[in-house]
Design a protein around this motif. Sequence first.
Motif, PDB file in Angstrom:
ATOM      1  N   TRP A 141       1.351  -5.260  -1.626  1.00 17.91           N
ATOM      2  CA  TRP A 141       1.248  -6.049  -0.394  1.00 17.91           C
ATOM      3  C   TRP A 141       1.885  -7.428  -0.569  1.00 17.91           C
ATOM      4  CZ3 TRP A 141      -4.475  -5.459   1.687  1.00 17.91           C
ATOM      5  CH2 TRP A 141      -4.602  -4.204   2.291  1.00 17.91           C
ATOM      6  N   GLY A 183      -0.296   1.990   6.177  1.00 22.67           N
ATOM      7  CA  GLY A 183      -1.441   2.831   6.463  1.00 22.67           C
ATOM      8  C   GLY A 183      -1.199   4.297   6.198  1.00 22.67           C
ATOM      9  N   TRP A 200      -4.356   1.814   9.849  1.00 12.30           N
ATOM     10  CA  TRP A 200      -3.378   0.952   9.189  1.00 12.30           C
ATOM     11  C   TRP A 200      -3.841  -0.490   9.133  1.00 12.30           C
ATOM     12  CZ3 TRP A 200      -2.016   3.445  13.884  1.00 12.30           C
ATOM     13  CH2 TRP A 200      -1.966   2.619  15.012  1.00 12.30           C
ATOM     14  N   VAL A 201      -3.290  -1.195   8.160  1.00  7.50           N
ATOM     15  CA  VAL A 201      -3.515  -2.630   7.989  1.00  7.50           C
ATOM     16  C   VAL A 201      -2.242  -3.344   8.414  1.00  7.50           C
ATOM     17  CG1 VAL A 201      -4.095  -4.466   6.354  1.00  7.50           C
ATOM     18  CG2 VAL A 201      -5.056  -2.174   6.051  1.00  7.50           C
ATOM     19  N   LEU A 261      -0.228  -6.948   8.157  1.00  6.16           N
ATOM     20  CA  LEU A 261      -0.181  -8.134   7.305  1.00  6.16           C
ATOM     21  C   LEU A 261       0.971  -9.027   7.726  1.00  6.16           C
ATOM     22  CD1 LEU A 261      -0.407  -5.315   5.322  1.00  6.16           C
ATOM     23  CD2 LEU A 261      -1.245  -7.073   3.757  1.00  6.16           C
ATOM     24  N   PRO A 265      -3.179  -9.953   4.651  1.00  6.54           N
ATOM     25  CA  PRO A 265      -3.735  -9.038   5.646  1.00  6.54           C
ATOM     26  C   PRO A 265      -4.409  -9.748   6.811  1.00  6.54           C
ATOM     27  CG  PRO A 265      -5.042  -9.001   3.630  1.00  6.54           C
ATOM     28  CD  PRO A 265      -3.823  -9.800   3.328  1.00  6.54           C
ATOM     29  N   THR A 321      -5.377  -7.569  10.123  1.00 11.44           N
ATOM     30  CA  THR A 321      -6.212  -6.668  10.920  1.00 11.44           C
ATOM     31  C   THR A 321      -6.179  -5.253  10.360  1.00 11.44           C
ATOM     32  OG1 THR A 321      -4.369  -6.136  12.422  1.00 11.44           O
ATOM     33  CG2 THR A 321      -5.808  -7.981  13.058  1.00 11.44           C
ATOM     34  N   VAL A 322      -7.154  -4.454  10.797  1.00 17.68           N
ATOM     35  CA  VAL A 322      -7.186  -3.025  10.526  1.00 17.68           C
ATOM     36  C   VAL A 322      -7.278  -2.310  11.875  1.00 17.68           C
ATOM     37  CG1 VAL A 322      -8.323  -1.127   9.318  1.00 17.68           C
ATOM     38  CG2 VAL A 322      -8.457  -3.454   8.390  1.00 17.68           C
ATOM     39  N   THR A 378      -8.823  -2.385  17.024  1.00 18.76           N
ATOM     40  CA  THR A 378      -8.319  -3.237  15.941  1.00 18.76           C
ATOM     41  C   THR A 378      -9.367  -4.286  15.607  1.00 18.76           C
ATOM     42  OG1 THR A 378      -6.009  -2.895  16.583  1.00 18.76           O
ATOM     43  CG2 THR A 378      -6.491  -4.826  15.237  1.00 18.76           C
ATOM     44  N   TRP A 417      -9.302  -8.163   9.587  1.00 17.29           N
ATOM     45  CA  TRP A 417      -9.360  -7.694   8.205  1.00 17.29           C
ATOM     46  C   TRP A 417     -10.554  -8.266   7.457  1.00 17.29           C
ATOM     47  CZ3 TRP A 417      -8.038  -4.447   4.483  1.00 17.29           C
ATOM     48  CH2 TRP A 417      -8.195  -4.833   3.154  1.00 17.29           C
ATOM     49  N   ALA A 476     -12.851  -6.228   4.680  1.00 14.08           N
ATOM     50  CA  ALA A 476     -12.266  -6.390   3.347  1.00 14.08           C
ATOM     51  C   ALA A 476     -13.270  -5.984   2.257  1.00 14.08           C
ATOM     52  CB  ALA A 476     -11.841  -7.836   3.140  1.00 14.08           C
TER      53      ALA A 476
END
Length: 268
Positions: A131, A147, A158-159, A161, A166, A168-169, A254, A257, A261
């Motif tokens: 990352w 992701g 997916w993440v 960045l 990072p 969001t997810v 969404t 993150w 985490a």
Amino acid sequence: MSPRTPSRPVGTVTRGTTNPNRLRRMDRWIAAVHGAALRRAADPVAVDLGYGAAPWTAVELLARLREAAPRARVVGIEIEPARVAAAKPYEREGLTFRHGGFELPLAQAPSLIRAANVLRQYDEDQVAGVWERLCGKLAPGGLLVEGTCDEIGRRHVWVALGPEGPRTVTFATRLGSLHTPSDLAERLPKALIHRNVPGEPVHAFLRDFDRAWAAAAPYASYGARQRWISTVRALTADWPVVDTPARWRQGEVTVAWGALAPVGGSRD
């Protein structure tokens, strides 16, 4: 003097599994949330990193990005030379293929890097380094999306960045195929998939997601979409959901993150 680049690509050859339309949910999300940034870029270059044994995902990414940013270009990068050679006949205006890996053999910083189903085979403790390396390659305002999805793209996590790390997810699914939201757990990206255990935030989130889904069962008579929207709206009471009903209607949610985490050391 130009920066020194590795003598060989950085990374490991993946299985290369790919299917047409497999990444459609990720692509549509990228176009929706990052399209404005791509339009503002002087020369918006997007990387399809580790596109696999066939070039379909890169071809489709170009088409979807150009709906949002007509000047976008896509570079497909693969660590396996035979896959690059097989993709070359598909090159066209705005689409090229190159041999490479995480070092990204590009002359300019990309506005977007998409790495789908690439890190799944790596150890969890390798993810942060990858990352950081890829985020360091981004242009200002750029985005890395990393992701995992199933073979036909029904379930995807997916993440996203930025250059700082990072953000969001995103959980995305074909709502008609969903039994419970925790079905998505098997598609968590490498940074989170081993964290779906008690004591970890992502486990608590999926637990609450399932509870909210069960509570929203009466909305099922109006369709899976309405049930999903009601479920996500309930989640906002306790979790930092950062998108709006316009995205929920697409079978997405969404979350920041920081809320998901990992809290402990590597679990690989």
